[in-house]
Design a protein around this motif. Structure first.
Motif, short mmCIF file in Angstrom:
data_model
loop_
_atom_site.label_atom_id
_atom_site.label_comp_id
_atom_site.label_asym_id
_atom_site.label_seq_id
_atom_site.Cartn_x
_atom_site.Cartn_y
_atom_site.Cartn_z
N GLY A 209 0.81 -1.22 0.00
CA GLY A 209 0.00 0.00 0.00
C GLY A 209 0.84 1.26 0.00
O GLY A 209 0.32 2.37 -0.22
N THR A 210 2.11 1.12 0.27
CA THR A 210 3.02 2.28 0.24
C THR A 210 3.43 2.57 -1.19
O THR A 210 3.29 1.71 -2.07
CB THR A 210 4.27 1.99 1.09
N PRO A 211 3.94 3.77 -1.45
CA PRO A 211 4.36 4.10 -2.83
C PRO A 211 5.69 3.45 -3.21
O PRO A 211 6.65 4.12 -3.59
CB PRO A 211 4.47 5.63 -2.81
N VAL A 212 5.75 2.14 -3.06
CA VAL A 212 6.96 1.39 -3.41
C VAL A 212 6.55 0.30 -4.39
O VAL A 212 5.58 -0.43 -4.15
CB VAL A 212 7.59 0.74 -2.15
N SER A 213 7.26 0.19 -5.48
CA SER A 213 6.90 -0.80 -6.50
C SER A 213 7.30 -2.19 -6.05
O SER A 213 8.21 -2.35 -5.21
CB SER A 213 7.60 -0.46 -7.82
N PRO A 214 6.65 -3.24 -6.58
CA PRO A 214 7.04 -4.62 -6.23
C PRO A 214 8.52 -4.91 -6.49
O PRO A 214 9.16 -5.61 -5.70
CB PRO A 214 6.14 -5.47 -7.13
N LEU A 215 9.06 -4.35 -7.57
CA LEU A 215 10.48 -4.59 -7.87
C LEU A 215 11.37 -3.99 -6.79
O LEU A 215 12.37 -4.60 -6.36
CB LEU A 215 10.84 -4.00 -9.24
N GLU A 216 11.00 -2.78 -6.30
CA GLU A 216 11.78 -2.16 -5.23
C GLU A 216 11.67 -2.97 -3.94
O GLU A 216 12.64 -3.06 -3.17
CB GLU A 216 11.30 -0.73 -5.00
N ILE A 217 10.49 -3.54 -3.70
CA ILE A 217 10.33 -4.40 -2.51
C ILE A 217 11.25 -5.62 -2.61
O ILE A 217 11.94 -5.98 -1.65
CB ILE A 217 8.86 -4.85 -2.37
N ILE A 218 11.27 -6.23 -3.79
CA ILE A 218 12.11 -7.43 -3.98
C ILE A 218 13.58 -7.09 -3.75
O ILE A 218 14.28 -7.76 -2.98
CB ILE A 218 11.92 -7.99 -5.41
N ILE A 219 14.03 -6.02 -4.39
CA ILE A 219 15.46 -5.65 -4.27
C ILE A 219 15.78 -5.27 -2.83
O ILE A 219 16.79 -5.69 -2.26
CB ILE A 219 15.80 -4.50 -5.23
N GLY A 220 14.90 -4.47 -2.23
CA GLY A 220 15.14 -4.03 -0.86
C GLY A 220 15.17 -5.17 0.14
O GLY A 220 15.97 -5.16 1.08
N LYS A 221 14.33 -6.18 -0.06
CA LYS A 221 14.30 -7.31 0.88
C LYS A 221 15.47 -8.26 0.65
O LYS A 221 15.93 -8.93 1.58
CB LYS A 221 12.97 -8.07 0.74
N LEU A 222 15.93 -8.35 -0.60
CA LEU A 222 17.00 -9.30 -0.89
C LEU A 222 18.39 -8.75 -0.56
O LEU A 222 19.31 -9.53 -0.28
CB LEU A 222 16.97 -9.70 -2.37
N LEU A 223 18.54 -7.43 -0.56
CA LEU A 223 19.87 -6.85 -0.35
C LEU A 223 20.54 -7.28 0.96
O LEU A 223 21.71 -7.69 0.96
CB LEU A 223 19.79 -5.32 -0.43
N PRO A 224 19.84 -7.18 2.12
CA PRO A 224 20.51 -7.59 3.37
C PRO A 224 20.97 -9.04 3.35
O PRO A 224 22.04 -9.37 3.85
CB PRO A 224 19.42 -7.38 4.44
#
Length: 369
Positions: A209-224
């Motif tokens: 629901g936030t202004p974050v695209s699914p691709l950004e979610i994927i990258i952001g969650k995988l980086l750590p």
């Protein structure tokens, strides 16, 4: 876009820090697995119990027996008859038996031929293969001995030398492959659990629901997890050098780059499992099933893929662990260059692209009706 990715990454870092299970899996599992498998898996066998029946009881037979004992592969156990030797094999008191017939010394002449009988416990494949391998060396040793009044020295001497691993040290063979097995398990397990947790807690809908695209979610969650995975690779590399004394003769940059490609492939696979199951329990089961078993049994970590039946040989080509284990061993032991590992690295990149495409497409399809 970078701000959104960093925001998701920070959120994931906070999750990791607050979750003892994730921390334990990420930091303690590599230590336990490296030490456990590195010391436990041993392909070289020695001190094989050998039942010996000496029917000749001569100086010649004792010289032959000494050839077995002095090889340090066998522990002698003298018996009184061939039947007792077979009983020792039946009872598990011996893995092999040496039967020397009474006429052994009489037939040991340049003009006549003599022989001895070797019985091997074929129920234990690994022991039997080791015994057969050692017999050649024992035979060479016996031919070099001086038998009274008999000239048996060979006219042609064959010298064998093992390249890259002269002592056939099992740890040099096992430890470089451990990185692939540990990374495969960690990557799939951590990624699958973290995304599935979001689905179970209902926080994934809030995140979407936030202004974050699914691709950004994927990258952001995988980086750590990518950073943690690389840290595990570096840790295993240091343990290989410092504890197991495995030589590294290749390029460290090539090794880390290959590890990163391999790592991202399994992170994407974990993401796909998480999207498909949306349950931590199911994700863990699928992660172990698709990460641990193929990496251990079908990747060449223990059993050579070249000796597998044709179906399984070609099936292993879709397993990233097979290609990274090959790269790792070539860089560690052979000091391979870029061109030598290029075919395996190209297969890894191809598998990474395919896995990312499938995982991203499935993730977008599920969250974007």
């Amino acid at each position: 876009m970078q701000g959104s990715i960093w925001a998701v990454t920070r959120k994931e870092i906070f999750h990791i820090v607050r979750d003892p299970f994730t921390l334990a899996v990420a930091f303690f599992m590599p230590i336990v697995m490296v030490l456990f498998f590195g010391f436990a898996i041993e392909f070289n066998m020695d001190k094989i119990p050998l039942a010996i029946f000496d029917g000749s009881k001569t100086a010649e037979s004792r010289i032959l027996i000494d050839s077995f004992v002095s090889s340090k592969y066998f522990i002698p156990r003298y018996v009184f008859s061939p039947a007792h030797a077979i009983e020792a094999l039946d009872g598990g008191l011996a893995k092999t038996a040496l039967i020397i017939k009474p006429e052994f010394a009489r037939d040991l002449t340049p003009t006549r031929q003599t022989s001895v009988q070797i019985l091997i416990d074929g129920a234990d494949n690994s022991s039997a293969a080791s015994v057969v391998g050692y017999l050649g060396g024992v035979q060479q040793l016996a031919l070099m001995r001086e038998f009274p009044g008999v000239e048996l020295r060979q006219k042609l001497e064959i010298q064998s030398r093992f390249l890259f691993n002269p002592e056939l040290n099992s740890q040099w063979f096992v430890v470089p492959g451990l990185a692939a097995v540990i990374i495969a398990i960690l990557s799939i397990l951590l990624t699958a659990l973290t995304v599935a947790r979001e689905w179970e807690n209902g926080s994934m809908e809030l995140l979407l629901g936030t202004p974050v695209s699914p691709l950004e979610i994927i990258i952001g969650k995988l980086l750590p997890y990518a950073v943690m995975g690389l840290g595990s690779v570096l840790f295993i590399f240091m343990m290989s050098k410092l504890i197991f004394q495995v030589p590294f003769r290749g390029s460290f940059i090539l090794y880390m780059f290959s590890a990163l490609v391999f790592l991202c492939t399994y992170l994407a696979q974990g993401l796909l499992i998480s999207v498909l199951t949306r349950s931590q329990q199911l994700s863990m089961q699928f992660a172990m099933l698709s990460g641990l078993l193929p990496s251990m049994l079908l990747s060449g970590f223990i059993f050579p893929v070249e000796h597998m039946p044709p179906f399984f040989y070609y099936f292993t080509m879709i397993l990233p662990a097979r290609w990274f284990i090959k790269i790792s061993r070539e860089l560690f032991l052979q000091g391979a260059g870029f061109m030598q590992i290029l075919p395996s690295l190209a297969m890894l990149c191809l598998l990474l692209l395919m896995m990312l495409m499938v995982a991203t497409r499935k993730f977008k399809k599920d969250v974007e009706p």
